[in-house]
Write an enzyme that holds these catalytic residues in place. Structure first.
Site, PDB file in Angstrom:
ATOM      1  N   SER A 167       0.823  -1.198   0.000  1.00 52.98           N
ATOM      2  CA  SER A 167       0.000   0.000   0.000  1.00 52.98           C
ATOM      3  C   SER A 167       0.864   1.256   0.000  1.00 52.98           C
ATOM      4  O   SER A 167       1.895   1.329   0.673  1.00 52.98           O
ATOM      5  CB  SER A 167      -0.903   0.009   1.233  1.00 52.98           C
ATOM      6  OG  SER A 167      -1.556   1.254   1.376  1.00 52.98           O
ATOM      7  N   TYR A 210      -2.129   5.776  -4.669  1.00 48.89           N
ATOM      8  CA  TYR A 210      -3.239   6.716  -4.754  1.00 48.89           C
ATOM      9  C   TYR A 210      -2.692   7.971  -5.430  1.00 48.89           C
ATOM     10  O   TYR A 210      -1.545   8.377  -5.182  1.00 48.89           O
ATOM     11  CB  TYR A 210      -3.770   7.087  -3.366  1.00 48.89           C
ATOM     12  CG  TYR A 210      -4.590   6.011  -2.701  1.00 48.89           C
ATOM     13  CD1 TYR A 210      -5.901   5.763  -3.101  1.00 48.89           C
ATOM     14  CD2 TYR A 210      -4.069   5.257  -1.665  1.00 48.89           C
ATOM     15  CE1 TYR A 210      -6.668   4.790  -2.483  1.00 48.89           C
ATOM     16  CE2 TYR A 210      -4.822   4.273  -1.041  1.00 48.89           C
ATOM     17  CZ  TYR A 210      -6.122   4.044  -1.462  1.00 48.89           C
ATOM     18  OH  TYR A 210      -6.870   3.068  -0.853  1.00 48.89           O
ATOM     19  N   THR A 241      -5.150   2.680  -7.524  1.00 44.11           N
ATOM     20  CA  THR A 241      -6.526   2.528  -7.049  1.00 44.11           C
ATOM     21  C   THR A 241      -7.356   3.682  -7.583  1.00 44.11           C
ATOM     22  O   THR A 241      -7.040   4.848  -7.354  1.00 44.11           O
ATOM     23  CB  THR A 241      -6.558   2.502  -5.511  1.00 44.11           C
ATOM     24  OG1 THR A 241      -5.903   1.311  -5.053  1.00 44.11           O
ATOM     25  CG2 THR A 241      -7.987   2.502  -4.996  1.00 44.11           C
ATOM     26  N   LYS A 261      -6.944  -0.733 -10.160  1.00 47.24           N
ATOM     27  CA  LYS A 261      -7.703  -1.468  -9.146  1.00 47.24           C
ATOM     28  C   LYS A 261      -9.007  -0.723  -8.881  1.00 47.24           C
ATOM     29  O   LYS A 261      -8.989   0.447  -8.502  1.00 47.24           O
ATOM     30  CB  LYS A 261      -6.895  -1.580  -7.855  1.00 47.24           C
ATOM     31  CG  LYS A 261      -7.582  -2.334  -6.725  1.00 47.24           C
ATOM     32  CD  LYS A 261      -6.613  -2.475  -5.537  1.00 47.24           C
ATOM     33  CE  LYS A 261      -7.255  -3.221  -4.385  1.00 47.24           C
ATOM     34  NZ  LYS A 261      -8.271  -2.410  -3.694  1.00 47.24           N
ATOM     35  N   HIS A 281     -13.299  -2.329  -3.420  1.00 50.63           N
ATOM     36  CA  HIS A 281     -12.613  -1.730  -2.274  1.00 50.63           C
ATOM     37  C   HIS A 281     -13.005  -2.426  -0.967  1.00 50.63           C
ATOM     38  O   HIS A 281     -13.066  -1.797   0.101  1.00 50.63           O
ATOM     39  CB  HIS A 281     -12.880  -0.231  -2.176  1.00 50.63           C
ATOM     40  CG  HIS A 281     -11.704   0.571  -1.707  1.00 50.63           C
ATOM     41  ND1 HIS A 281     -10.713   1.008  -2.553  1.00 50.63           N
ATOM     42  CD2 HIS A 281     -11.346   1.001  -0.475  1.00 50.63           C
ATOM     43  CE1 HIS A 281      -9.807   1.679  -1.864  1.00 50.63           C
ATOM     44  NE2 HIS A 281     -10.165   1.695  -0.604  1.00 50.63           N
TER      45      HIS A 281
END
Length: 377
Positions: free
Chosen positions: A116, A144, A170, A242, A266
């Site tokens: 992440s 992100y 994402t 994603k 999510h």
């Protein structure tokens, strides 16, 4: 810290769900709400799990399965099995070793890892155990978008220097979902836990009277197709998206050079009332054809779930909350044990279904009366 702590496993572990009680006893109530909660009424959160349960298998028997295996091809590599660990933020909320323990476990069990962007351990420390083991699965970095291209450019160079193999952007959560559990309990990050790989300061919102903080402040900073083009031009790493759920968006992404997709809602944490990922997967596979890498997450708990996902068209699956339960319960050893349990269950399911390899897991493996494919048969 370069090596994770070695801790005893809780007694009586037979499957992934068995980790949950031990994990909850060790985790702060607010952090537990952050990990396990979903958006709004949590309909999608529950649907992810019940959708896998509703699909039934139609096995074949008396086949010669000697020499069978779980190997699958993905992005130019042959993986020992189709299990990757999903990107989950701030893992030091759940265990002091955080993402470092997760990486050691993934490497030991030959699993892939998607780190992440909001990891609580430096990316280089997380990459080290994965890179040290030639049998480890793929190492990808989840992004992100941040509306600062100089920052993003520097982050991409760091990701490449740390030998990550692909980028995962994402795209389904430009803002947080309405997560009631977190709001009721007042979740906030402790002072000693932060996204250590995201330096710098976000630009403050510059709002005029009467403007919306969301539509006039946050959304103008969110990624659009322009940012996809920019990422493709700035990095040679494969780019997966994603959170794409619509075939038209997937086709647009392919036209702009995106490599593949992770079918995801999510984990039910963004927009509630989305379909379960087991339902989203088949139409995307049908629209994209057989050659586009397509992974799936959401509600995977059993080896039979993995086999069903492969039969529905996935190239691999992502494990989410259950591995963090295992991390909380007993650190690196817990995550490794969870992965081993799931892989063992997958092999058992294959043997009992007549699948010598995962290439044998196609639509014919699913009972037609309740399969998400039933309308297209």
């Amino acid at each position: 810290m370069t090596a994770p702590r070695i801790e005893a496993l809780p007694e009586g572990l037979a499957n992934l769900a068995d980790f949950e009680a031990s994990a909850q006893a060790r985790v702060d109530a607010a952090a537990w709400a952050y990990l396990n909660g979903g958006a709004a009424d949590e309909l999608t959160l529950r649907a992810n799990r019940t959708a896998w349960d509703a699909i039934q298998l139609q096995p074949r028997v008396l086949r010669d399965l000697s020499g069978g295996h779980t190997r699958v091809p993905l992005l130019g590599r042959e993986l020992r099995h189709p299990l990757l660990l999903a990107p989950i933020a701030y893992q030091r909320l759940f265990h002091a070793d955080g993402e470092l323990a997760t990486a050691h476990a993934a490497a030991a069990q030959e699993a892939g890892l998607i780190l992440s962007a909001q990891a609580s351990v430096d990316m280089e420390a997380v990459a080290a155990p994965m890179l040290a083991d030639a049998a480890a699965g793929p190492l990808w970095f989840q992004l992100y978008w941040r509306d600062d291209r100089d920052f993003m450019r520097a982050l991409l160079r760091r990701i490449e220097a740390a030998s990550f193999e692909a980028l995962v952007l994402t795209v389904d959560a430009p803002v947080h979902g309405a997560r009631d559990r977190e709001r009721r309990i007042g979740f906030k990050l402790p002072d000693d836990i932060r996204a250590v790989n995201l330096g710098g300061v976000k630009k403050p919102l510059d709002l005029q009277p009467g403007q919306s903080a969301l539509f006039d402040g946050l959304m103008p900073r969110a990624a659009t197709w322009r940012e996809i083009d920019w990422l493709r031009s700035e990095s040679k790493l494969p780019l997966l998206l994603k959170g794409v759920t619509h075939a038209d968006d997937a086709r647009e992404a392919l036209a702009r050079g995106v490599t593949g997709f992770i079918v995801s809602n999510h984990g039910g944490r963004a927009l509630d009332t989305l379909p379960a990922t087991a339902e989203l997967l088949p139409p995307l596979r049908a629209a994209l054809g057989s050659d586009i890498p397509l992974l799936v997450d959401g509600g995977i708990r059993r080896g039979t779930d993995v086999l069903k996902a492969m039969a529905l068209g996935a190239n691999a699956v992502l494990l989410g909350r259950p591995y963090v339960h295992a991390l909380a319960a007993s650190g690196a050893l817990g995550v490794a044990h969870a992965l081993r349990l799931l892989r063992d269950e997958l092999e058992i399911a294959m043997a009992l279904s007549g699948c010598k390899t995962l290439a044998d897991a196609g639509p014919a493996l699913l009972w037609p009366g309740n399969s998400p494919l039933k309308d297209s048969r």
